[in-house]
Motif scaffolding. Structure first.
Motif, PDB file in Angstrom:
ATOM      1  N   VAL A 186       0.773  -1.104  -0.085  1.00 21.75           N
ATOM      2  CA  VAL A 186       0.021   0.147   0.064  1.00 21.75           C
ATOM      3  C   VAL A 186       0.917   1.414  -0.034  1.00 21.75           C
ATOM      4  N   PRO A 187       1.855   1.217   0.947  1.00 20.14           N
ATOM      5  CA  PRO A 187       2.722   2.777   0.748  1.00 20.14           C
ATOM      6  C   PRO A 187       3.489   2.838  -0.583  1.00 20.14           C
ATOM      7  N   LYS A 188       3.880   1.748  -1.206  1.00 19.29           N
ATOM      8  CA  LYS A 188       4.297   1.715  -2.472  1.00 19.29           C
ATOM      9  C   LYS A 188       3.406   2.304  -3.428  1.00 19.29           C
ATOM     10  N   ILE A 189       2.145   1.888  -3.588  1.00 21.82           N
ATOM     11  CA  ILE A 189       1.179   2.546  -4.354  1.00 21.82           C
ATOM     12  C   ILE A 189       1.072   3.843  -4.093  1.00 21.82           C
ATOM     13  N   MET A 190       0.875   4.187  -2.695  1.00 19.01           N
ATOM     14  CA  MET A 190       0.588   5.701  -2.363  1.00 19.01           C
ATOM     15  C   MET A 190       1.891   6.704  -2.957  1.00 19.01           C
ATOM     16  N   THR A 191       2.942   6.152  -3.012  1.00 21.40           N
ATOM     17  CA  THR A 191       4.067   7.071  -3.216  1.00 21.40           C
ATOM     18  C   THR A 191       4.674   6.911  -4.768  1.00 21.40           C
ATOM     19  N   ALA A 192       3.563   6.135  -5.462  1.00 30.48           N
ATOM     20  CA  ALA A 192       3.979   6.158  -6.931  1.00 30.48           C
ATOM     21  C   ALA A 192       3.810   7.056  -7.914  1.00 30.48           C
ATOM     22  N   GLY A 193       3.303   8.019  -7.546  1.00 25.45           N
ATOM     23  CA  GLY A 193       2.927   9.305  -8.352  1.00 25.45           C
ATOM     24  C   GLY A 193       1.423   9.164  -8.640  1.00 25.45           C
ATOM     25  N   ILE A 194       0.678   7.984  -8.123  1.00 28.72           N
ATOM     26  CA  ILE A 194      -0.614   8.032  -8.462  1.00 28.72           C
ATOM     27  C   ILE A 194      -1.570   8.374  -7.521  1.00 28.72           C
ATOM     28  N   ILE A 195      -2.673   8.785  -7.483  1.00 32.60           N
ATOM     29  CA  ILE A 195      -3.602   9.193  -6.494  1.00 32.60           C
ATOM     30  C   ILE A 195      -4.906   8.009  -6.812  1.00 32.60           C
ATOM     31  N   PRO A 196      -5.011   6.862  -6.040  1.00 35.44           N
ATOM     32  CA  PRO A 196      -6.234   6.128  -6.499  1.00 35.44           C
ATOM     33  C   PRO A 196      -7.393   6.643  -6.111  1.00 35.44           C
ATOM     34  N   THR A 197      -8.389   6.230  -6.653  1.00 38.68           N
ATOM     35  CA  THR A 197      -9.726   6.662  -6.114  1.00 38.68           C
ATOM     36  C   THR A 197      -9.932   6.031  -4.777  1.00 38.68           C
ATOM     37  N   CYS A 198      -9.864   4.819  -4.817  1.00 39.83           N
ATOM     38  CA  CYS A 198     -10.172   3.756  -3.934  1.00 39.83           C
ATOM     39  C   CYS A 198      -8.745   3.073  -3.622  1.00 39.83           C
ATOM     40  N   LEU A 199      -8.427   2.445  -2.493  1.00 41.23           N
ATOM     41  CA  LEU A 199      -7.492   1.381  -2.016  1.00 41.23           C
ATOM     42  C   LEU A 199      -8.054   0.674  -0.739  1.00 41.23           C
ATOM     43  N   GLU A 200      -8.538  -0.438  -1.062  1.00 38.63           N
ATOM     44  CA  GLU A 200      -9.249  -1.165   0.158  1.00 38.63           C
ATOM     45  C   GLU A 200      -8.536  -2.513   0.140  1.00 38.63           C
ATOM     46  N   PHE A 201      -8.742  -3.010   1.537  1.00 35.24           N
ATOM     47  CA  PHE A 201      -8.046  -4.463   1.647  1.00 35.24           C
ATOM     48  C   PHE A 201      -9.170  -5.153   2.298  1.00 35.24           C
ATOM     49  N   MET A 202      -9.086  -6.415   2.117  1.00 35.61           N
ATOM     50  CA  MET A 202      -9.794  -7.687   2.921  1.00 35.61           C
ATOM     51  C   MET A 202      -8.854  -8.605   3.272  1.00 35.61           C
ATOM     52  N   ASP A 203      -8.951  -9.265   4.428  1.00 35.68           N
ATOM     53  CA  ASP A 203      -8.312 -10.302   5.041  1.00 35.68           C
ATOM     54  C   ASP A 203      -9.180 -11.475   4.369  1.00 35.68           C
ATOM     55  N   SER A 204      -8.674 -12.647   4.736  1.00 31.67           N
ATOM     56  CA  SER A 204      -9.154 -13.970   4.328  1.00 31.67           C
ATOM     57  C   SER A 204     -10.596 -14.185   5.000  1.00 31.67           C
ATOM     58  N   LEU A 205     -10.700 -14.199   6.260  1.00 35.26           N
ATOM     59  CA  LEU A 205     -12.001 -14.213   7.100  1.00 35.26           C
ATOM     60  C   LEU A 205     -12.835 -13.336   6.302  1.00 35.26           C
ATOM     61  N   SER A 206     -12.633 -12.112   5.898  1.00 38.29           N
ATOM     62  CA  SER A 206     -13.601 -11.351   5.300  1.00 38.29           C
ATOM     63  C   SER A 206     -13.911 -11.701   4.041  1.00 38.29           C
ATOM     64  N   PRO A 259     -11.700 -10.463  12.059  1.00 44.54           N
ATOM     65  CA  PRO A 259     -11.750 -10.337  10.687  1.00 44.54           C
ATOM     66  C   PRO A 259     -11.552  -8.995  10.457  1.00 44.54           C
ATOM     67  N   SER A 260     -10.661  -8.553   9.517  1.00 51.36           N
ATOM     68  CA  SER A 260     -10.331  -7.243   9.261  1.00 51.36           C
ATOM     69  C   SER A 260     -10.414  -6.923   7.864  1.00 51.36           C
ATOM     70  N   CYS A 261     -10.845  -5.585   7.586  1.00 50.39           N
ATOM     71  CA  CYS A 261     -10.845  -4.958   6.357  1.00 50.39           C
ATOM     72  C   CYS A 261     -10.829  -3.626   6.320  1.00 50.39           C
ATOM     73  N   GLY A 262     -10.793  -2.850   5.331  1.00 45.08           N
ATOM     74  CA  GLY A 262     -10.701  -1.223   5.507  1.00 45.08           C
ATOM     75  C   GLY A 262     -10.282  -0.678   4.320  1.00 45.08           C
ATOM     76  N   HIS A 263     -10.099   0.531   4.793  1.00 48.51           N
ATOM     77  CA  HIS A 263      -9.662   1.616   3.661  1.00 48.51           C
ATOM     78  C   HIS A 263      -8.041   1.728   3.632  1.00 48.51           C
ATOM     79  N   ALA A 264      -7.424   0.982   3.174  1.00 48.55           N
ATOM     80  CA  ALA A 264      -5.892   0.867   3.132  1.00 48.55           C
ATOM     81  C   ALA A 264      -5.293   2.270   2.788  1.00 48.55           C
ATOM     82  N   GLY A 265      -5.883   2.862   1.983  1.00 46.44           N
ATOM     83  CA  GLY A 265      -5.273   4.073   1.404  1.00 46.44           C
ATOM     84  C   GLY A 265      -5.203   5.257   2.226  1.00 46.44           C
ATOM     85  N   ASP A 266      -6.075   5.230   3.357  1.00 48.63           N
ATOM     86  CA  ASP A 266      -6.071   6.110   4.522  1.00 48.63           C
ATOM     87  C   ASP A 266      -5.792   5.580   5.741  1.00 48.63           C
TER      88      ASP A 266
END
Length: 470
Positions: A243-263, A376-383
């Motif tokens: 996630v930090p690599k995406i956020m510092t790649a010069g691109i601002i994604p509209t959404c950046l979410e994650f879900m773990d296996s339980l979710s 279980p965890s999921c959420g808004h990885a980008g923020d």
């Protein structure tokens, strides 16, 4: 604070203000107003009366009556909150805004929509799209949550990485203050620093400083091109470290979410559909948008390559509406899907700096193993906003409350050590008020108390939420 009970005289006055049909006193009709989406009965409380005003003038009269009689008021939107913020924990009047559900204006020249608080967020989004515009506020509960509730909790959601949380889209509010005055701050001016910024004081105040009756929402042109990426990983740590690599790649994604296996498994059970790569240890879900097809393609190719270089099992690109909806349905069904694993649960809303998400998730896993419970965890990885949910499963009441207390104590300690906070978007409500007091300094709390006392000296507005006053 000593409050008075709602008596027959008060009920008759309420009927005079809003009409008898808009005053509920029967237990079976009021029952749905005794809870929000918090599943634990600890956070349920019956109102003494429910009123359904239809305009700001009626609300003003109700507030004046409550002030005179020292009766607490709990403002309520769609009841989709996750912090018992719209539950009348001290009794009194529940003031439901469900009948104030009109879209008053769509201004396509200035790019504004003016709405009442009882409009669903989904209806705001749909109306904006019909005019070729975007309302970028996008909580997962958009189809059922009211825009007034989004304002009350400063809701975040999926698009907050690029477009910001609710407060960024609010430029004006009409408010019934705790003394009954109707005031308007802000409006359609894009720049406005005239006096204190009352608009953004009220946003996120959870109905404790006034009742919002009209909202000026900023719109923007609808992006022409959108693409979504579903990126499975073998394990959560490998996924989240990209996630930090995406956020510092010069691109601002509209959404950046994650879900773990339980979710992921819970979403599959809830939707009764096989999800792509559902045996993966984690998903990263990413969306990019823009006005140029080439730019959007370049962005998702850059993100896809980054993920493949950092352990992705696959990069699945969804560039048509039906496939995009399939991906997002899994993510947006998280709260409902969790009930398939455990009807009673404790959903948390912690937030940490983006770079600290891996450490936070490691701590959640460690705590889960220590107390032999599923989280279980999921959420808004980008923020940095993580929804970690403690499952009750088969525990009795005593074991469940003991588990919650232990897990939350350790979880919150970790969050604050990592520079985080208790809530990213669900708010404090009644559920987290004591924890907030524990982790704030006395100087911080005194600032909040001073504001509350100045605006609501009788503490009638949603008492017991956010601040625990003596």
């Amino acid at each position: 604070m000593q409050y008075n009970k709602v008596n027959d005289g008060i009920i008759e006055e309420l009927k005079t203000i809003v009409g008898a049909a808009n005053v509920l006193t029967e237990h079976e009709k009021m029952e749905m107003y005794a809870r929000d989406e918090v599943s634990d009965q600890l956070w349920e409380k019956m109102p003494e009366v429910v009123v359904k005003p239809e305009n700001a003038l009626q609300i003003s009269e109700i507030v004046k009556l409550a002030n005179r009689e020292l009766v607490p008021i709990t403002p309520r939107g769609g009841g989709t909150g996750l912090a018992a913020g719209a539950v009348p924990m001290i009794g009194g009047i529940v003031l439901s805004l469900e009948k104030m559900n009109r879209i008053l204006e769509v201004d396509t020249e200035n790019l504004f929509m003016v709405v009442e608080p009882g409009v669903t967020t989904g209806e705001v989004q749909k109306t904006a799209r019909e005019h070729g515009l975007l309302y970028a506020g996008d909580p997962c509960s958009a189809d059922s949550s009211f825009i007034g509730g989004n304002v009350a909790t400063n809701a975040g959601g999926n698009k907050a990485v690029k477009y910001g949380v609710t407060t960024r889209h609010i430029y004006g509010l009409e408010i019934v203050m705790p003394n009954g005055d109707i005031v308007t701050f802000g409006g359609k001016n894009v720049k406005d620093v005239t006096g204190y910024d009352i608009v953004h004081l009220i946003v996120g105040s959870e109905g404790t400083l006034g009742i919002v009756t009209k909202i000026w929402l900023k719109l923007m042109p609808l992006p022409k091109y959108v693409a979504d990426l579903l990126i499975p990983f073998a394990d959560m740590q490998t996924a989240i470290k990209v996630v930090p690599k995406i956020m510092t790649a010069g691109i601002i994604p509209t959404c950046l979410e994650f879900m773990d296996s339980l979710s992921i498994k819970a979403a599959e059970m809830y939707l009764n559909k096989k999800l792509p790569y559902s045996d993966a240890g984690a998903y990263i879900i990413c969306e990019v948008d823009g006005t140029s097809e080439t730019q959007v393609q370049d962005d998702y190719e850059t993100i896809g390559k980054l993920c493949q270089e950092n352990g992705a099992l696959e990069v699945f690109v969804a560039d048509n509406k039906s496939t995009q909806e399939r991906i997002w349905k899994a993510r947006k069904s998280y709260a409902e899907a969790i009930r398939m694993l455990s009807p009673v649960y404790c959903m948390e809303d912690i937030v940490v700096p983006v770079s600290e998400i891996p450490k936070c998730l490691e701590a959640i896993e460690r705590i889960s193993k220590k107390y032999d419970c599923k989280i279980p965890s999921c959420g808004h990885a980008g923020d940095g906003n993580i929804h970690a949910t403690i499952l009750r499963e088969g525990r009795d009441d005593h074991a469940w409350h003991e588990l919650k207390d232990n897990v939350l104590r350790e979880l919150y300690e970790v969050v604050y050590q990592l520079g985080g906070n208790l809530s990213g978007e669900h708010g404090i409500g009644a559920k987290r008020a004591e924890a907030m007091h524990k982790h704030m300094t006395e100087a911080q709390l005194n600032v909040l108390r001073s504001i509350k006392k100045a605006l609501d000296p009788n503490n009638i507005m949603n008492p017991g939420k956010v601040l625990v006053l003596q």
